[in-house]
Design a protein around this motif. Structure first.
Motif, PDB file in Angstrom:
ATOM      1  N   LEU A 155       5.927   0.890   2.655  1.00  0.00           N
ATOM      2  CA  LEU A 155       6.792   1.068   1.489  1.00  0.00           C
ATOM      3  C   LEU A 155       7.606   2.356   1.575  1.00  0.00           C
ATOM      4  N   SER A 156       7.071   3.354   2.254  1.00  0.00           N
ATOM      5  CA  SER A 156       7.768   4.642   2.323  1.00  0.00           C
ATOM      6  C   SER A 156       8.960   4.609   3.271  1.00  0.00           C
ATOM      7  N   SER A 157       8.936   3.683   4.235  1.00  0.00           N
ATOM      8  CA  SER A 157      10.014   3.641   5.226  1.00  0.00           C
ATOM      9  C   SER A 157      10.820   2.355   5.073  1.00  0.00           C
ATOM     10  N   GLY A 158      12.123   2.499   4.866  1.00  0.00           N
ATOM     11  CA  GLY A 158      13.010   1.348   4.833  1.00  0.00           C
ATOM     12  C   GLY A 158      13.243   0.744   3.472  1.00  0.00           C
ATOM     13  N   MET A 159      12.513   1.132   2.465  1.00  0.00           N
ATOM     14  CA  MET A 159      12.684   0.567   1.132  1.00  0.00           C
ATOM     15  C   MET A 159      13.780   1.264   0.352  1.00  0.00           C
ATOM     16  N   GLY A 160      13.863   2.558   0.486  1.00  0.00           N
ATOM     17  CA  GLY A 160      14.825   3.343  -0.270  1.00  0.00           C
ATOM     18  C   GLY A 160      14.421   4.799  -0.259  1.00  0.00           C
ATOM     19  N   SER A 161      14.864   5.525  -1.264  1.00  0.00           N
ATOM     20  CA  SER A 161      14.568   6.952  -1.374  1.00  0.00           C
ATOM     21  C   SER A 161      13.312   7.136  -2.225  1.00  0.00           C
ATOM     22  N   VAL A 162      12.269   7.707  -1.615  1.00  0.00           N
ATOM     23  CA  VAL A 162      11.006   7.930  -2.328  1.00  0.00           C
ATOM     24  C   VAL A 162      11.192   9.139  -3.257  1.00  0.00           C
ATOM     25  N   LEU A 163      11.167   8.879  -4.558  1.00  0.00           N
ATOM     26  CA  LEU A 163      11.331   9.959  -5.531  1.00  0.00           C
ATOM     27  C   LEU A 163      10.023  10.708  -5.777  1.00  0.00           C
ATOM     28  N   SER A 164       8.893   9.995  -5.767  1.00  0.00           N
ATOM     29  CA  SER A 164       7.592  10.644  -5.979  1.00  0.00           C
ATOM     30  C   SER A 164       6.504   9.784  -5.348  1.00  0.00           C
ATOM     31  N   LYS A 165       5.460  10.451  -4.894  1.00  0.00           N
ATOM     32  CA  LYS A 165       4.311   9.757  -4.296  1.00  0.00           C
ATOM     33  C   LYS A 165       3.064  10.586  -4.548  1.00  0.00           C
ATOM     34  N   ASN A 166       2.032   9.952  -5.087  1.00  0.00           N
ATOM     35  CA  ASN A 166       0.784  10.635  -5.397  1.00  0.00           C
ATOM     36  C   ASN A 166      -0.378   9.755  -4.975  1.00  0.00           C
ATOM     37  N   ILE A 167      -1.186  10.242  -4.019  1.00  0.00           N
ATOM     38  CA  ILE A 167      -2.339   9.496  -3.507  1.00  0.00           C
ATOM     39  C   ILE A 167      -3.604  10.288  -3.827  1.00  0.00           C
ATOM     40  N   SER A 168      -4.617   9.608  -4.353  1.00  0.00           N
ATOM     41  CA  SER A 168      -5.866  10.280  -4.709  1.00  0.00           C
ATOM     42  C   SER A 168      -7.050   9.474  -4.181  1.00  0.00           C
ATOM     43  N   SER A 169      -8.150  10.181  -3.869  1.00  0.00           N
ATOM     44  CA  SER A 169      -9.396   9.564  -3.403  1.00  0.00           C
ATOM     45  C   SER A 169     -10.551  10.087  -4.250  1.00  0.00           C
ATOM     46  N   GLU A 170     -11.462   9.190  -4.597  1.00  0.00           N
ATOM     47  CA  GLU A 170     -12.619   9.547  -5.433  1.00  0.00           C
ATOM     48  C   GLU A 170     -13.892   9.045  -4.754  1.00  0.00           C
ATOM     49  N   ASP A 171     -14.828   9.958  -4.507  1.00  0.00           N
ATOM     50  CA  ASP A 171     -16.107   9.616  -3.887  1.00  0.00           C
ATOM     51  C   ASP A 171     -17.119   9.260  -4.975  1.00  0.00           C
ATOM     52  N   VAL A 172     -17.539   8.001  -5.018  1.00  0.00           N
ATOM     53  CA  VAL A 172     -18.492   7.532  -6.034  1.00  0.00           C
ATOM     54  C   VAL A 172     -19.815   7.132  -5.380  1.00  0.00           C
ATOM     55  N   THR A 173     -20.109   7.698  -4.209  1.00  0.00           N
ATOM     56  CA  THR A 173     -21.336   7.345  -3.500  1.00  0.00           C
ATOM     57  C   THR A 173     -22.577   7.709  -4.312  1.00  0.00           C
ATOM     58  N   GLU A 174     -22.579   8.911  -4.872  1.00  0.00           N
ATOM     59  CA  GLU A 174     -23.751   9.358  -5.632  1.00  0.00           C
ATOM     60  C   GLU A 174     -23.980   8.484  -6.862  1.00  0.00           C
ATOM     61  N   GLU A 175     -22.917   8.175  -7.579  1.00  0.00           N
ATOM     62  CA  GLU A 175     -23.049   7.325  -8.768  1.00  0.00           C
ATOM     63  C   GLU A 175     -23.548   5.937  -8.392  1.00  0.00           C
ATOM     64  N   TYR A 176     -22.992   5.363  -7.327  1.00  0.00           N
ATOM     65  CA  TYR A 176     -23.391   4.023  -6.898  1.00  0.00           C
ATOM     66  C   TYR A 176     -24.856   3.990  -6.465  1.00  0.00           C
ATOM     67  N   THR A 177     -25.275   5.008  -5.717  1.00  0.00           N
ATOM     68  CA  THR A 177     -26.655   5.060  -5.249  1.00  0.00           C
ATOM     69  C   THR A 177     -27.624   5.214  -6.409  1.00  0.00           C
ATOM     70  N   ASP A 178     -27.287   6.065  -7.374  1.00  0.00           N
ATOM     71  CA  ASP A 178     -28.161   6.276  -8.520  1.00  0.00           C
ATOM     72  C   ASP A 178     -28.342   4.988  -9.319  1.00  0.00           C
ATOM     73  N   VAL A 179     -27.257   4.267  -9.548  1.00  0.00           N
ATOM     74  CA  VAL A 179     -27.353   3.002 -10.293  1.00  0.00           C
ATOM     75  C   VAL A 179     -28.169   1.973  -9.512  1.00  0.00           C
ATOM     76  N   SER A 180     -27.991   1.935  -8.183  1.00  0.00           N
ATOM     77  CA  SER A 180     -28.721   0.969  -7.354  1.00  0.00           C
ATOM     78  C   SER A 180     -30.221   1.226  -7.375  1.00  0.00           C
ATOM     79  N   ILE A 181     -30.615   2.497  -7.305  1.00  0.00           N
ATOM     80  CA  ILE A 181     -32.042   2.837  -7.313  1.00  0.00           C
ATOM     81  C   ILE A 181     -32.672   2.483  -8.660  1.00  0.00           C
ATOM     82  N   LYS A 182     -31.998   2.831  -9.743  1.00  0.00           N
ATOM     83  CA  LYS A 182     -32.526   2.498 -11.063  1.00  0.00           C
ATOM     84  C   LYS A 182     -32.613   0.987 -11.264  1.00  0.00           C
TER      85      LYS A 182
END
Length: 287
Positions: free
Chosen positions: A136-163
């Motif tokens: 999408l960034s190449s060939g579509m047009g002029s990228v005015l803004s781009k924001n990418i985020s990552s969230e690690d939910v390993t601890e939450e997932y493991t805690d729920v699985s154990i319970k």
């Protein structure tokens, strides 16, 4: 000849002390057995608690913990791209989505006098997220803004699985206790415990499914933007458009002025009446 009474007396004392020790040891053993039996007797007011998990179940639970502990990363992104043609760009987006096995979750189009906007919520497999962003960034047009985020939910997932695993173990224990319940009161209380555990298990499983969905499919909010600007390549078209807009704006201003004057009609009727009454009163005063 020595007196034999003294050795016999010593042997008698030794025998008595040994017999007393044996009696005391037996009494202590009997007392421990009685206390242990008292602890195992269930209370009349409360249902018997479930027995603790066995060693095999503990090993299974620990193995489930080790299997559950794996990286759970949620990726999200926001992009805004300025394009020349919304329809053409939408076709390009559809082709890119097919290549990356993604799909459109929501679509919203807005058309105004100033610009056109196409907002898309895209769900894409986790492994294809970066490739989709690059396409999408190449060939579509002029990228005015781009924001990418990552969230690690390993601890939450493991805690729920154990319970969740522990609650399932206790649920089976309560079901076994329900089969051997002797009174109606115990049966009702155990059934209430089972219903509570089943509800908690449903909630935990739903939460795990929600996390898995967000981990397996990343979310991208894409906005295609087209600004409506008047073409200045031909001065004749630009001047004509501006001249027509000026006439329209002047006419609208004139209409607004007339309507504004009309809105003061109560004052126009009241002021002459006041002047007439004032002159009449002044003439009477002179006479």
């Amino acid at each position: 000849m020595k007196n034999p009474i003294l050795p016999l007396f010593c042997l008698l004392l030794i025998h008595c002390s040994k017999s007393d020790g044996v009696v005391q040891h037996e009494a202590k053993a009997d007392l421990m057995e009685v206390l242990q039996e008292d602890k195992n007797i269930p209370s009349e007011n409360e249902p018997p608690p479930p027995p603790p998990p066995s060693q095999e179940q503990k090993r299974e639970n620990s193995s489930k913990r080790s299997d559950t502990i794996s990286k759970k990363i949620i990726k999200n992104g926001d992009m805004r791209i300025q394009v020349g043609d919304i329809k053409k760009s939408q076709g390009q987006v559809n082709e890119i989505l097919k290549k990356n096995k993604a799909y459109i979750q929501t679509e919203n189009f807005r058309n105004s006098d100033v610009d056109e906007n196409l907002d898309l919520t895209i769900r894409v497999p986790h492994k294809s997220f970066d490739a989709l962003i690059n396409s999408l960034s190449s060939g579509m047009g002029s990228v005015l803004s781009k924001n990418i985020s990552s969230e690690d939910v390993t601890e939450e997932y493991t805690d729920v699985s154990i319970k969740l695993a522990n609650k399932k173990i206790y649920l089976e224990k309560y079901r076994d206790l329900l089969k051997g319940a002797s009174t109606t009161k115990d049966m009702l209380e155990i059934q209430e415990k089972i219903r509570g555990l089943e509800d908690e298990i449903d909630v935990a499983e739903g939460k795990l499914r929600f996390i898995d969905d967000r981990v397996n499919y990343s979310t991208l909010n894409l906005s295609l933007y087209k600004e409506k600007v008047r073409s200045s390549t031909t001065s004749q078209i630009g001047f004509g458009s501006r001249f027509g807009d000026s006439i329209t704006q002047g006419w609208n201003s004139f209409i607004s002025f007339i309507l504004g004057l009309i809105s003061f009609w109560p004052f126009f009727l009241t002021i002459p009446l006041i002047i007439f009454l004032w002159r009449k009163w002044k003439g009477r005063r002179k006479k």
